[in-house]
Design a protein around this motif. Structure first.
Motif, PDB file in Angstrom:
ATOM      1  N   GLY A 167       0.838  -1.277   0.011  1.00  0.00           N
ATOM      2  CA  GLY A 167      -0.057   0.143  -0.038  1.00  0.00           C
ATOM      3  C   GLY A 167       0.932   1.261  -0.210  1.00  0.00           C
ATOM      4  N   ALA A 170       1.836   1.600  -3.385  1.00  0.00           N
ATOM      5  CA  ALA A 170       0.757   2.167  -4.377  1.00  0.00           C
ATOM      6  C   ALA A 170       0.621   3.386  -4.235  1.00  0.00           C
ATOM      7  N   HIS A 171       0.672   4.175  -3.115  1.00  0.00           N
ATOM      8  CA  HIS A 171       0.623   5.546  -2.861  1.00  0.00           C
ATOM      9  C   HIS A 171       1.635   6.208  -3.891  1.00  0.00           C
ATOM     10  N   TYR A 193      -6.471   0.427  -3.545  1.00  0.00           N
ATOM     11  CA  TYR A 193      -5.793   1.495  -3.243  1.00  0.00           C
ATOM     12  C   TYR A 193      -6.967   2.526  -2.705  1.00  0.00           C
ATOM     13  N   SER A 197      -7.255   4.158   1.116  1.00  0.00           N
ATOM     14  CA  SER A 197      -7.325   5.484   1.227  1.00  0.00           C
ATOM     15  C   SER A 197      -8.068   6.202   2.348  1.00  0.00           C
TER      16      SER A 197
END
Length: 212
Positions: A167, A170-171, A193, A197
């Protein structure tokens, strides 16, 4: 017990640990070291972490380094038997392998993409090399996209420790400026994602930190 995280908050590996601590609701102090802050070559720091890298977790006279190992330690000490870090051996092994895959499969190409697009001055960027690195990173992300076509999170229906390392990256994958280059669309990955968030600890320790 005083808990300290040594490391700058813009480091992806430090973000993993901060996010994990946030998910567990554990109090901590963070001290800036690494990058522009330096201090990782000091005798004091090397006594805690001989690699000279970040992060280092300090709890009293106990210190631990390697971000994914720190996450496992936190899971074992504060969430063992929960969906985050189950005790059933096969469930845990599945989480474990995806954590290791982040490091071994995604780490190198994502580092190349990040350094090439974010840390390299515009007049020195090799966009052809960056396009190659994006393709290699996309190969790793497609593995995750395939898992997320089957269930909401990487290891299954529940959010687990292995969602944290992937994650964080992924950001960056979704948040970087690609300077005219393109990355392939992966709808399941994007939906995952977007779910991450909405998590308060992600918002505080990952999304709020600039990609620099």
């Amino acid at each position: 017990m005083q808990r300290i995280v040594w490391g700058r908050n813009t480091s992806s590996n430090v973000m993993k640990v901060l996010w994990g601590l946030g998910e567990l609701g554990l109090a901590f102090e963070r001290i800036d070291v690494g990058g522009a802050f330096g201090k990782t070559d000091t005798t004091q720091y090397r006594a805690m972490n001989p690699t000279g890298l970040v992060p280092t977790l300090q709890e009293g006279d106990f210190t631990l380094w390697e971000s994914n190992v720190v996450l496992r330690y936190l899971g074992q000490t504060h969430a063992s038997g929960t969906p985050l870090w189950p005790t059933e051996p096969r469930l845990r092994a599945n989480i474990d392998r995806w954590m290791d895959a982040q490091h071994n499969v995604l780490g190198r190409p994502m580092t190349a993409v990040f350094w090439g697009l974010v840390r390299t001055p515009a007049d020195k960027r090799d966009l052809k090399a960056m396009a190659t690195a994006i393709g290699e990173a996309a190969h790793a992300w497609r593995m995750i996209d395939a898992m997320l076509d089957r269930h909401d999170h990487i290891a299954g229906a529940d959010f687990t420790l292995c969602d944290i390392p992937w994650g964080v990256h992924a950001h960056r994958w979704f948040g970087m400026d690609y300077h005219g280059l393109t990355r392939p669309e992966m709808p399941a990955l994007r939906a995952w994602y977007d779910r991450l968030s909405r998590r308060p600890a992600f918002q505080q320790y990952v999304a709020a930190t600039p990609i620099v």
